[in-house]
Design an enzyme around this catalytic site. Sequence first.
Site, PDB file in Angstrom:
ATOM      1  N   HIS A 163       0.968  -1.079  -0.031  1.00  0.00           N
ATOM      2  CA  HIS A 163      -0.019  -0.075  -0.101  1.00  0.00           C
ATOM      3  C   HIS A 163       0.963   1.124   0.251  1.00  0.00           C
ATOM      4  CE1 HIS A 163      -2.920   2.896   1.021  1.00  0.00           C
ATOM      5  NE2 HIS A 163      -2.424   3.243   2.135  1.00  0.00           N
ATOM      6  N   HIS A 168       1.098   5.247  -1.984  1.00  0.00           N
ATOM      7  CA  HIS A 168       1.666   6.803  -1.523  1.00  0.00           C
ATOM      8  C   HIS A 168       3.005   7.307  -2.060  1.00  0.00           C
ATOM      9  CE1 HIS A 168      -1.594   7.359   1.361  1.00  0.00           C
ATOM     10  NE2 HIS A 168      -1.173   5.942   1.886  1.00  0.00           N
ATOM     11  N   GLU A 208      -5.824   9.754   0.623  1.00  0.00           N
ATOM     12  CA  GLU A 208      -6.108   8.106   0.690  1.00  0.00           C
ATOM     13  C   GLU A 208      -7.190   7.939  -0.647  1.00  0.00           C
ATOM     14  OE1 GLU A 208      -4.453   5.221   1.718  1.00  0.00           O
ATOM     15  OE2 GLU A 208      -4.081   6.677   3.291  1.00  0.00           O
ATOM     16  N   SER A 227      -3.859   1.567  -4.997  1.00  0.00           N
ATOM     17  CA  SER A 227      -3.097   0.397  -4.296  1.00  0.00           C
ATOM     18  C   SER A 227      -4.321  -0.747  -4.231  1.00  0.00           C
ATOM     19  CB  SER A 227      -2.485   0.685  -3.177  1.00  0.00           C
ATOM     20  OG  SER A 227      -3.374   0.683  -2.081  1.00  0.00           O
TER      21      SER A 227
END
Length: 289
Positions: A163, A168, A208, A227
């Site tokens: 993730h 990110h 997010e 993701s």
Amino acid sequence: EAIKIPRSIEEVDNGSLLGFGDDLAEDHPGYLDEEYKARRVMIGNLGRSHKVGQEIPRLQYTDTEIATWKEILDSLEEFFPRFACKEYLDAYALCDFSKEEVPQLQDMSELLQKQSGWSIRPVAGLLHPRDFLNGLAFKTFHSTQYMRHHSKPMYTPEPDVCHELIGHVPMLLNPQYAQLAHEIGLASLGASEKDIWHLTKVYWYTIEFGVVMQEGEAKAFGAGIISSYGEIQHQGAGKATLQKLDPYSKLPKMSYKDGYQQLYMTLDSFEDGVKLLRNFASSRPKSCA
Ligand code: H2B
Ligand code: FE
């Protein structure tokens, strides 16, 4: 209790975890796997004992972990060209991820430092929101280093190294996006508990689960979309509600467990998002300033 304002990243605590930490919940895919749990504890301890300025220890990922990484990357790559924003596609190319090994946080941190001045700091699990947001103010992204459980490669109930690295890190290579994350972090310094909660939602609806309008379409930049094999298709299908992000308004409740998001907040562009969040951040009253 008085709110402590960190003056440097050393003063941001990276040990205060929410959620699982070392004890996995009953519905965690690794709950019954003692070997997996022991490995997480070992990796978590590396994060706990890391000091700012030190190199992030390199992990030798197992063949099982590497296979999980490869499976995730192979599946997601099919959707990036259609559903990810162009900044993500450029950043992803820059990462040049291997599928034969899991990238090392230290190497990705060095790439970030070169491109946008950000750093990665290892952490053992889901960090307390205030500490996590404060980290952004010092251009530091707190990242887990452990791999999700191999029984469910396309699902994780918590952040894991896939993730972080797929969702990110690539976007943080983009200076405008990095600026946007920095503004959220700055707004969190010395913020009241209530404001931290609001900023957690701002973070949720941008970093997010954010989407950006490009050629009339909502393209993904949020890590939780990018993701996730299911979420990226769900968002890309265009059936969820879109609403322009307004950080000044009361933001809707976040949903963690009930499947995919039914609402995504849009930015007109990253340039626009940076302006919006900068004005918002500077208008926040600091509870102890
Ligand atoms: N901790 C870690 N390790 N990764 C995250 O992505 C993360 C976190 N997100 N703590 C934070 C909380 C976010 O959900 C907001 C700010 O609470
Ligand atoms: Fe995340």
